[in-house]
Design a protein around this motif. Structure first.
Motif, PDB file in Angstrom:
ATOM      1  N   VAL A 154      33.413  32.426 -48.499  1.00 19.18           N
ATOM      2  CA  VAL A 154      33.339  33.140 -48.762  1.00 19.18           C
ATOM      3  C   VAL A 154      35.010  33.838 -48.092  1.00 19.18           C
ATOM      4  N   VAL A 155      36.230  34.285 -48.648  1.00 19.69           N
ATOM      5  CA  VAL A 155      37.528  34.374 -47.766  1.00 19.69           C
ATOM      6  C   VAL A 155      37.508  36.318 -47.841  1.00 19.69           C
ATOM      7  N   ARG A 156      37.653  37.085 -46.771  1.00 22.32           N
ATOM      8  CA  ARG A 156      38.933  38.048 -46.731  1.00 22.32           C
ATOM      9  C   ARG A 156      39.697  38.341 -46.768  1.00 22.32           C
ATOM     10  N   PRO A 157      40.817  38.586 -47.580  1.00 26.81           N
ATOM     11  CA  PRO A 157      41.904  38.789 -47.481  1.00 26.81           C
ATOM     12  C   PRO A 157      42.723  39.420 -46.588  1.00 26.81           C
ATOM     13  N   GLY A 158      43.798  39.141 -45.568  1.00 29.11           N
ATOM     14  CA  GLY A 158      44.462  39.884 -44.910  1.00 29.11           C
ATOM     15  C   GLY A 158      44.067  41.291 -45.247  1.00 29.11           C
ATOM     16  N   ALA A 159      45.204  42.458 -44.201  1.00 29.24           N
ATOM     17  CA  ALA A 159      44.856  43.449 -44.232  1.00 29.24           C
ATOM     18  C   ALA A 159      46.391  44.038 -45.438  1.00 29.24           C
ATOM     19  N   ASP A 160      47.147  43.169 -45.485  1.00 25.38           N
ATOM     20  CA  ASP A 160      48.584  43.358 -46.165  1.00 25.38           C
ATOM     21  C   ASP A 160      49.119  41.675 -46.495  1.00 25.38           C
ATOM     22  N   GLU A 161      50.385  41.585 -47.152  1.00 28.24           N
ATOM     23  CA  GLU A 161      50.748  40.562 -47.485  1.00 28.24           C
ATOM     24  C   GLU A 161      50.867  39.410 -46.302  1.00 28.24           C
ATOM     25  N   LYS A 162      51.420  40.279 -44.877  1.00 32.57           N
ATOM     26  CA  LYS A 162      51.854  39.098 -43.839  1.00 32.57           C
ATOM     27  C   LYS A 162      50.157  39.290 -42.719  1.00 32.57           C
ATOM     28  N   ALA A 163      49.089  39.707 -42.952  1.00 38.96           N
ATOM     29  CA  ALA A 163      48.129  39.564 -42.559  1.00 38.96           C
ATOM     30  C   ALA A 163      47.331  38.159 -42.964  1.00 38.96           C
ATOM     31  N   PRO A 164      46.831  36.911 -42.255  1.00 38.68           N
ATOM     32  CA  PRO A 164      46.336  35.977 -42.756  1.00 38.68           C
ATOM     33  C   PRO A 164      44.824  36.295 -42.932  1.00 38.68           C
ATOM     34  N   THR A 206      27.097  35.284 -40.515  1.00 44.21           N
ATOM     35  CA  THR A 206      28.213  34.747 -40.707  1.00 44.21           C
ATOM     36  C   THR A 206      28.887  35.342 -39.874  1.00 44.21           C
ATOM     37  N   ASP A 207      30.266  35.025 -39.533  1.00 42.49           N
ATOM     38  CA  ASP A 207      31.429  35.800 -38.948  1.00 42.49           C
ATOM     39  C   ASP A 207      31.815  36.940 -39.337  1.00 42.49           C
ATOM     40  N   LEU A 208      32.000  36.684 -41.378  1.00 47.83           N
ATOM     41  CA  LEU A 208      32.592  38.075 -42.007  1.00 47.83           C
ATOM     42  C   LEU A 208      31.063  38.970 -42.821  1.00 47.83           C
ATOM     43  N   GLY A 209      30.114  38.581 -42.187  1.00 49.06           N
ATOM     44  CA  GLY A 209      28.477  39.105 -42.680  1.00 49.06           C
ATOM     45  C   GLY A 209      27.160  38.416 -43.355  1.00 49.06           C
ATOM     46  N   PRO A 210      26.451  38.913 -43.465  1.00 54.56           N
ATOM     47  CA  PRO A 210      24.728  37.953 -44.700  1.00 54.56           C
ATOM     48  C   PRO A 210      26.087  37.886 -45.950  1.00 54.56           C
ATOM     49  N   ILE A 211      25.029  36.330 -46.164  1.00 51.78           N
ATOM     50  CA  ILE A 211      24.742  35.561 -47.542  1.00 51.78           C
ATOM     51  C   ILE A 211      23.474  35.364 -47.828  1.00 51.78           C
ATOM     52  N   ARG A 212      22.907  35.871 -48.106  1.00 46.58           N
ATOM     53  CA  ARG A 212      20.916  36.389 -48.575  1.00 46.58           C
ATOM     54  C   ARG A 212      20.809  35.887 -49.474  1.00 46.58           C
ATOM     55  N   SER A 219      29.079  43.745 -46.682  1.00 48.78           N
ATOM     56  CA  SER A 219      30.635  43.538 -45.821  1.00 48.78           C
ATOM     57  C   SER A 219      31.643  42.662 -46.158  1.00 48.78           C
ATOM     58  N   LEU A 220      31.732  41.352 -47.105  1.00 49.38           N
ATOM     59  CA  LEU A 220      32.001  40.363 -46.916  1.00 49.38           C
ATOM     60  C   LEU A 220      33.291  40.352 -47.611  1.00 49.38           C
TER      61      LEU A 220
END
Length: 199
Positions: free
Chosen positions: A21-31, A138-144, A198-199
């Motif tokens: 699971v990948v959470r994109p950064g808040a903008d293009e420069k954010a990791p 996980t750090d990004l929320g639940p995998i259920r 929340s992922l």
């Protein structure tokens, strides 16, 4: 084999599956930030093999980088992936339903559901919640994983729903309880993987 679900991908092999699971950064420069949770079927037979079933019309091309010799083209796609021979008399079929990943654990008559033990790596913790769902935090929320829907399959092919539940073995391992299983009948255990809001 790879299945895509929005910001999540599932990588399927003969001994289990990995959810990325990948959470994109808040903008293009954010990791971006990602997690990998691996579900491994314990004691898989060395002869187990994964095959694509129900071919789809679409083909994929991966044209990454400037070196065309490294491009991957005309990759076939499938509606289902089946891992045959996970254990004696046991196969696992992966497919999508309503945009969610399901995996059907298919046991032949006489096969023991207690032998289907899954190890979970990469999650902070595992728990069974009040609804009976299995949750990997996980750090990004639940995998259920929703409580499994399970049915017995009689010799004539008739299916009958039976009660089942997840069984938490320890901090990293889980299995399945099917208290009313008839060993003379086949069995299909069908959990559904849900990526938390929340992922």
């Amino acid at each position: 084999f790879v299945a895509r679900h929005g910001h999540a991908s599932t990588f399927i092999s003969q001994d289990g599956f990995l959810v990325q699971v990948v959470r994109p950064g808040a903008d293009e420069k954010a990791p971006s930030h990602g997690v990998n949770v691996r579900y491994t079927f314990e004691d898989v037979a060395p002869t187990a093999r994964a095959t694509g079933d129900m071919p789809l019309a679409g083909r994929l091309n991966y044209l990454i980088g400037a070196d065309s010799s490294r491009w991957i083209t005309d990759v076939p796609t499938f509606a289902r992936v089946t891992v045959h021979g996970v254990h004696a008399g046991t196969a696992v079929t992966f497919h999508e339903s309503d945009g969610r990943l399901e995996y059907d654990i298919e046991l032949a008559p006489g096969a023991d559901p207690d032998s289907m033990v899954v190890r979970c790596d990469g999650a902070d913790r595992l728990e069974i919640d009040s609804t009976g769902a299995l949750v990997a935090w996980t750090d990004l929320g639940p995998i259920r994983q929703e409580p499994p829907r399970t049915c017995c399959v009689s010799p004539d092919g008739t299916r009958r729903a039976v009660a089942s539940r997840f069984r938490l073995i320890d901090a990293k391992h889980f299995g399945f309880d099917v208290p009313d299983r008839n060993p003379l009948h086949g069995l299909v255990i069908d959990p559904t993987v849900v990526f938390g809001g929340s992922l």
